[in-house]
Design a protein around this motif. Structure first.
Motif, mmCIF file in Angstrom:
data_model
loop_
_atom_site.group_PDB
_atom_site.id
_atom_site.type_symbol
_atom_site.label_atom_id
_atom_site.label_comp_id
_atom_site.label_asym_id
_atom_site.label_seq_id
_atom_site.Cartn_x
_atom_site.Cartn_y
_atom_site.Cartn_z
ATOM 1 N N MET A 1 0.846 -1.193 0.000
ATOM 2 C CA MET A 1 0.000 0.000 0.000
ATOM 3 C C MET A 1 0.881 1.242 0.000
ATOM 4 O O MET A 1 1.798 1.362 0.806
ATOM 5 C CB MET A 1 -0.935 0.004 1.211
ATOM 6 N N ILE A 2 0.598 2.125 -0.938
ATOM 7 C CA ILE A 2 1.321 3.391 -1.042
ATOM 8 C C ILE A 2 0.302 4.522 -0.942
ATOM 9 O O ILE A 2 -0.701 4.530 -1.661
ATOM 10 C CB ILE A 2 2.091 3.488 -2.376
ATOM 11 N N ALA A 3 0.540 5.463 -0.019
ATOM 12 C CA ALA A 3 -0.334 6.629 0.121
ATOM 13 C C ALA A 3 0.354 7.825 -0.527
ATOM 14 O O ALA A 3 1.538 8.068 -0.278
ATOM 15 C CB ALA A 3 -0.607 6.907 1.597
ATOM 16 N N VAL A 4 -0.375 8.536 -1.381
ATOM 17 C CA VAL A 4 0.118 9.777 -1.978
ATOM 18 C C VAL A 4 -0.808 10.884 -1.484
ATOM 19 O O VAL A 4 -2.019 10.847 -1.724
ATOM 20 C CB VAL A 4 0.126 9.706 -3.517
ATOM 21 N N GLN A 5 -0.246 11.847 -0.744
ATOM 22 C CA GLN A 5 -1.054 12.815 -0.026
ATOM 23 C C GLN A 5 -0.580 14.238 -0.292
ATOM 24 O O GLN A 5 0.626 14.487 -0.385
ATOM 25 C CB GLN A 5 -0.962 12.541 1.476
ATOM 26 N N GLY A 6 -1.536 15.174 -0.384
ATOM 27 C CA GLY A 6 -1.201 16.581 -0.570
ATOM 28 C C GLY A 6 -2.036 17.208 -1.672
ATOM 29 O O GLY A 6 -2.740 16.513 -2.421
ATOM 30 N N GLY B 1 -6.895 8.957 3.472
ATOM 31 C CA GLY B 1 -5.554 9.283 3.924
ATOM 32 C C GLY B 1 -5.510 9.585 5.405
ATOM 33 O O GLY B 1 -6.530 9.567 6.086
ATOM 34 N N TYR B 2 -4.294 9.903 5.867
ATOM 35 C CA TYR B 2 -4.053 10.042 7.306
ATOM 36 C C TYR B 2 -3.248 11.304 7.574
ATOM 37 O O TYR B 2 -2.413 11.342 8.460
ATOM 38 C CB TYR B 2 -3.292 8.789 7.767
ATOM 39 N N THR B 3 -3.499 12.343 6.754
ATOM 40 C CA THR B 3 -2.689 13.556 6.856
ATOM 41 C C THR B 3 -3.523 14.833 6.950
ATOM 42 O O THR B 3 -2.981 15.897 7.226
ATOM 43 C CB THR B 3 -1.773 13.699 5.627
ATOM 44 N N GLY B 4 -4.843 14.746 6.691
ATOM 45 C CA GLY B 4 -5.648 15.947 6.612
ATOM 46 C C GLY B 4 -5.554 16.612 5.255
ATOM 47 O O GLY B 4 -6.083 17.701 5.056
ATOM 48 N N GLU B 5 -4.890 15.957 4.302
ATOM 49 C CA GLU B 5 -4.792 16.461 2.931
ATOM 50 C C GLU B 5 -5.537 15.520 1.999
ATOM 51 O O GLU B 5 -5.876 14.399 2.347
ATOM 52 C CB GLU B 5 -3.324 16.558 2.499
ATOM 53 N N ASP B 6 -5.780 16.001 0.775
ATOM 54 C CA ASP B 6 -6.402 15.161 -0.241
ATOM 55 C C ASP B 6 -5.373 14.150 -0.750
ATOM 56 O O ASP B 6 -4.171 14.286 -0.504
ATOM 57 C CB ASP B 6 -6.904 16.038 -1.400
ATOM 58 N N GLY B 7 -5.848 13.139 -1.446
ATOM 59 C CA GLY B 7 -4.925 12.181 -2.034
ATOM 60 C C GLY B 7 -5.525 10.793 -2.129
ATOM 61 O O GLY B 7 -6.738 10.605 -1.968
ATOM 62 N N PHE B 8 -4.663 9.848 -2.418
ATOM 63 C CA PHE B 8 -5.084 8.461 -2.589
ATOM 64 C C PHE B 8 -4.267 7.532 -1.697
ATOM 65 O O PHE B 8 -3.098 7.805 -1.393
ATOM 66 C CB PHE B 8 -4.858 8.006 -4.035
ATOM 67 N N GLU B 9 -4.886 6.430 -1.301
ATOM 68 C CA GLU B 9 -4.178 5.276 -0.750
ATOM 69 C C GLU B 9 -4.388 4.158 -1.764
ATOM 70 O O GLU B 9 -5.530 3.821 -2.090
ATOM 71 C CB GLU B 9 -4.712 4.901 0.637
ATOM 72 N N ILE B 10 -3.287 3.612 -2.264
ATOM 73 C CA ILE B 10 -3.360 2.671 -3.380
ATOM 74 C C ILE B 10 -2.831 1.314 -2.950
ATOM 75 O O ILE B 10 -1.683 1.195 -2.491
ATOM 76 C CB ILE B 10 -2.545 3.207 -4.585
ATOM 77 N N MET B 11 -3.682 0.294 -3.049
ATOM 78 C CA MET B 11 -3.275 -1.078 -2.763
ATOM 79 C C MET B 11 -2.926 -1.727 -4.091
ATOM 80 O O MET B 11 -3.648 -1.575 -5.081
ATOM 81 C CB MET B 11 -4.413 -1.837 -2.088
#
Length: 361
Positions: free
Chosen positions: A148-153, A191-201
């Motif tokens: 799992m890779i999260a891309v956030q911001g 996500g887990y940052t308070g920003e927009d983005g994706f968590e990708i499995m």
């Protein structure tokens, strides 16, 4: 001495010069240089996190919804559209939090659950134990073969669309807290940052290539250190700090995730109703010089409290914390925090502290 578990991206982190630490038995990157820079990178642009230590669990079969109605404190009946997600606590009989998790409704015979790394084995054992008693027809399968890779911001979604051909058409319509399948990948706008983005499995064997492709598009890697300050600014709980098996979700700032209004029964409901909360979770901003940390004592006019998560906030340039205090404490109160044998003043505030790159105070 047990060897640390490694994610499929371990070699990628080491090649980038990451500082690696033992995180709940996993060999994980705490930073790749400056934790503060990584924090600002996510708030102002975007970054990528390896969260492959989290566990993906699929619950399949007839009657999944009815089972999850009983298993979880939040009500999965809120999930009507395929791909929609829900944040919930999973409680024990005493009303303590076994874990906090995200559950995705894919179809009536398939719900996907993402659980925390440190509690994953216990979570799955608990789910299977409850299913054996209440829904033996269900199949509960975890997927260690998925990374799992999260891309956030702010720019996270655009960067993912650049790195992953065909993903824009599938995921541009996703509202926050929903997901879509893309072949062997699963793209969630969470996500887990308070920003927009994706968590990708995605399959573990594909993770290093996708990680390097994101890097080629200018996405910077972010370690666990910045992940913690980002989630704290966003007022998001960390399991084992802000709640655990001895803490009610009603005393952990999670009342909004507990459905006590519908007539359905769920594990821990009777205990929650029998023991109304006497404490609550609040935000603190330190008024004096210093840094608030977990487990420091808090003195209030209404009795003692304790910091559950505390750190320096790069966005606010002040020390912030979540603290469990008596119910009578209110927003605007000044309390004292014991830091290095001194009592320092802190203001009680409403959290989250920051989101979308800006202070909310």
């Amino acid at each position: 001495m047990t060897a640390l578990k490694q994610t499929p991206l371990n070699a990628s982190h080491r090649a980038l010069g990451a500082k690696m630490v033992d995180f709940g038995g996993w060999d994980m990157p705490v930073n790749y240089g400056s934790q503060i820079d990584e924090h600002h990178q996510v708030r102002n642009d975007c970054g990528m996190f390896d969260v492959s230590h989290m566990r993906v669990v699929d619950v399949r079969g007839d009657g999944v919804r009815a089972f999850l109605r009983y298993l979880l404190a939040n009500n999965v009946d809120k999930l009507a559209l395929p791909g929609k997600a829900l944040y919930s606590a999973m409680l024990n009989e005493q009303g303590g939090v076994i874990d906090d998790l995200i559950v995705y409704f894919m179809r009536e015979s398939w719900f996907r659950i993402v659980v925390n790394a440190g509690t994953a084995d216990n979570d799955i054992e608990w789910m299977k134990q409850q299913a054996s008693q209440h829904a033996p027809q269900l199949d509960i399968t975890d997927h260690p073969e998925l990374a799992m890779i999260a891309v956030q911001g702010t720019n996270a979604r655009a960067k993912v669309w650049e790195a992953l051909p065909g993903s824009r058409e599938l995921s541009a319509h996703l509202i926050p807290f929903s997901a879509v399948e893309m072949g062997s990948m699963f793209i969630a706008r969470t996500g887990y940052t308070g920003e927009d983005g994706f968590e990708i499995m995605l399959p573990a064997k594909a993770a290093p290539f996708f990680w390097s492709t994101l890097a080629e598009k200018g996405v910077k890697p972010i370690g666990l250190g910045a992940r913690d300050t980002l989630r704290l600014e966003a007022g998001m709980n960390l399991y084992g700090h802000d709640m655990n098996e001895s803490i009610s979700p009603l005393e952990a700032g999670m009342a909004w995730t507990v459905d006590l209004k519908s007539p359905r029964d769920f594990i821990g409901k009777a205990a929650l109703l029998a023991h109304p909360p006497t404490r609550k979770l609040v935000g603190l901003v330190l008024l004096d010089r210093g840094v608030m940390r977990d487990h420091q004592k808090v003195q209030t006019a209404h009795g003692a409290g304790e910091i559950t998560s505390g750190s320096f906030s790069p966005t606010l340039q002040k020390s912030i914390a979540l603290a469990r205090v008596p119910n009578a404490v209110t927003i605007g109160d000044t309390v004292q925090v014991e830091i290095r044998d001194k009592l320092l003043n802190a203001s009680v505030v409403k959290y989250p502290f920051a989101r979308n790159g800006k202070s909310l105070l």
